[in-house]
Write a protein that holds these residues in place. Structure first.
Motif, short mmCIF file in Angstrom:
data_model
loop_
_atom_site.label_atom_id
_atom_site.label_comp_id
_atom_site.label_asym_id
_atom_site.label_seq_id
_atom_site.Cartn_x
_atom_site.Cartn_y
_atom_site.Cartn_z
N ALA A 47 -15.34 1.84 11.84
CA ALA A 47 -13.82 2.41 11.79
C ALA A 47 -12.81 1.48 12.48
CB ALA A 47 -13.49 3.92 12.24
N ALA A 48 -13.00 1.05 13.67
CA ALA A 48 -12.17 0.52 14.51
C ALA A 48 -11.80 -1.13 13.89
CB ALA A 48 -12.39 0.36 15.92
N ARG A 50 -11.64 -1.97 10.73
CA ARG A 50 -10.92 -1.80 9.79
C ARG A 50 -9.69 -2.21 9.96
NH1 ARG A 50 -14.78 1.85 8.07
NH2 ARG A 50 -13.74 3.68 8.79
N ARG A 51 -9.13 -2.08 11.33
CA ARG A 51 -7.66 -2.25 11.72
C ARG A 51 -7.83 -3.11 13.00
NH1 ARG A 51 -4.24 2.14 12.19
NH2 ARG A 51 -2.45 0.67 11.26
N TRP A 55 -5.82 -2.35 17.38
CA TRP A 55 -6.67 -2.19 18.52
C TRP A 55 -6.69 -3.06 19.60
CZ3 TRP A 55 -8.73 2.37 19.42
CH2 TRP A 55 -8.92 3.42 18.22
N ASP A 99 -10.57 8.65 13.20
CA ASP A 99 -10.56 7.45 12.25
C ASP A 99 -9.83 6.38 13.09
OD1 ASP A 99 -7.74 8.23 11.82
OD2 ASP A 99 -8.28 9.28 9.99
N GLU A 100 -9.99 5.18 12.01
CA GLU A 100 -9.16 4.24 12.63
C GLU A 100 -7.70 4.42 13.05
OE1 GLU A 100 -9.37 3.25 7.95
OE2 GLU A 100 -10.42 4.50 9.41
#
Length: 164
Positions: A47-48, A50-51, A55, A99-100
């Protein structure tokens, strides 16, 4: 619980966990680990990633752990104690996986309690922290437009590109 194959874990200082609860916008609980003054959120595997940039901007304050072999997870009914336990938000959505988009609330809390997030270096994809880097004048190019000719970049990036 085996983490690395099914879950990612977000680790932050306990002050961030307290701030997240006070802010009340994240509907998932986090685990509190008093022994090392950290808190942890569980994310679905990947999930991390994806963005990545949001982060990376808070990577000085918050770690995304993707290769943990194991993590002790307390029972979901354990909400207090000297050892690991869960901290539930006032408005709980019923699940335990974030989630992200968790990164948005974490960015607000880290800014309020720990410091500025990083900016993007104009020459590489790595985060550039407020106290790092240099200002350089970029040569004019019709392919790249910046608000000004002067930008902040990592010192090493400037050297590599021969910029002053």
């Amino acid at each position: 619980m085996r983490i690395g194959k099914i879950l990612d874990v977000v680790e932050a200082p306990d002050i961030v966990g307290k701030a997240m609860l006070a802010m009340g916008t994240t509907p998932v609980p986090h685990m509190v680990t008093p022994d090392d003054a950290t808190v942890h959120w569980l994310l679905p595997r990947g999930a991390a990633h994806r963005r990545p940039w949001p982060w990376a901007r808070i990577s000085r304050y918050v770690r995304v752990l993707t290769s943990l072999e194991e993590l002790g997870i307390p029972g979901t009914d354990l909400t207090d104690g000297p050892g690991p336990h869960w901290a539930y938000p006032e408005v709980w959505g019923g699940g335990h996986l974030a989630d992200e988009w968790l990164v948005e609330d974490l960015a607000v809390c880290t800014l309020m309690h720990l410091g500025q997030p990083a900016q993007r270096c104009e020459l590489c994809p790595e985060p550039l922290w407020a106290e790092d880097g240099v200002r350089v004048v970029l040569p004019r190019s019709p392919l790249r437009t910046f608000p000004s000719d002067t930008v902040r970049v990592h010192t090493q990036c400037a050297r590599t590109q021969g910029l002053t």
